[in-house]
Scaffold this active site. Structure first.
Site: not given
Ligand code: 5GP
Length: 114
Positions: A87, A100, A102
């Protein structure tokens, strides 16, 4: 760049369920899982958002994705499938400003995502 909760996890100042680590990458289970398997792969280098990654980070971003795919294979669900998501900023739904990936698995994913 401001310190985030993920920097504190890297420094072992707060606990996390760490599933993978190498010199550049750390991976740990998400505290609020959105699937039966929900792991966050992060670079140890703090980069706030995808917008802040540069050509100098190309190898690191590649390592991040490959660490996740390698771990999915090692766990045995890679052939069945999984989803990688990053995101970016407000509209992307980013809440922790340390890049990051996911890794979501263990259930049927839907498209388009919410
Ligand atoms: P984002 O919304 O930025 O894409 O994803 C941040 C993720 O970090 C969320 O899924 C959230 O549940 C997870 N998260 C936030 N704080 C912590 C924490 O302290 N420990 C762990 N393991 N995950 C966290």
């Amino acid at each position: 760049m401001a310190d985030t909760i993920f920097d504190r996890i890297i420094r072992r100042e707060i606990p996390a369920d760490i599933v993978y680590e190498d010199d550049a990458i750390l991976a740990f289970r998400d505290i609020a899982p959105a699937a039966p398997v929900h792991v966050l792969f992060i670079p140890k280098k703090p980069i706030a958002t995808l917008n802040d990654a540069t050509d100098a980070d190309a190898a690191l971003i590649g390592k991040l994705v490959l660490a996740a795919t390698r771990w999915a294979k090692a766990q045995g669900f890679a052939d069945k499938g999984y989803r990688l998501v990053t995101n970016c900023n407000q509209d992307g739904g980013q809440t922790v400003f340390h890049i990051h990936v996911h890794l979501l698995a263990g259930r049927q994913m839907h498209w388009p995502p919410g």
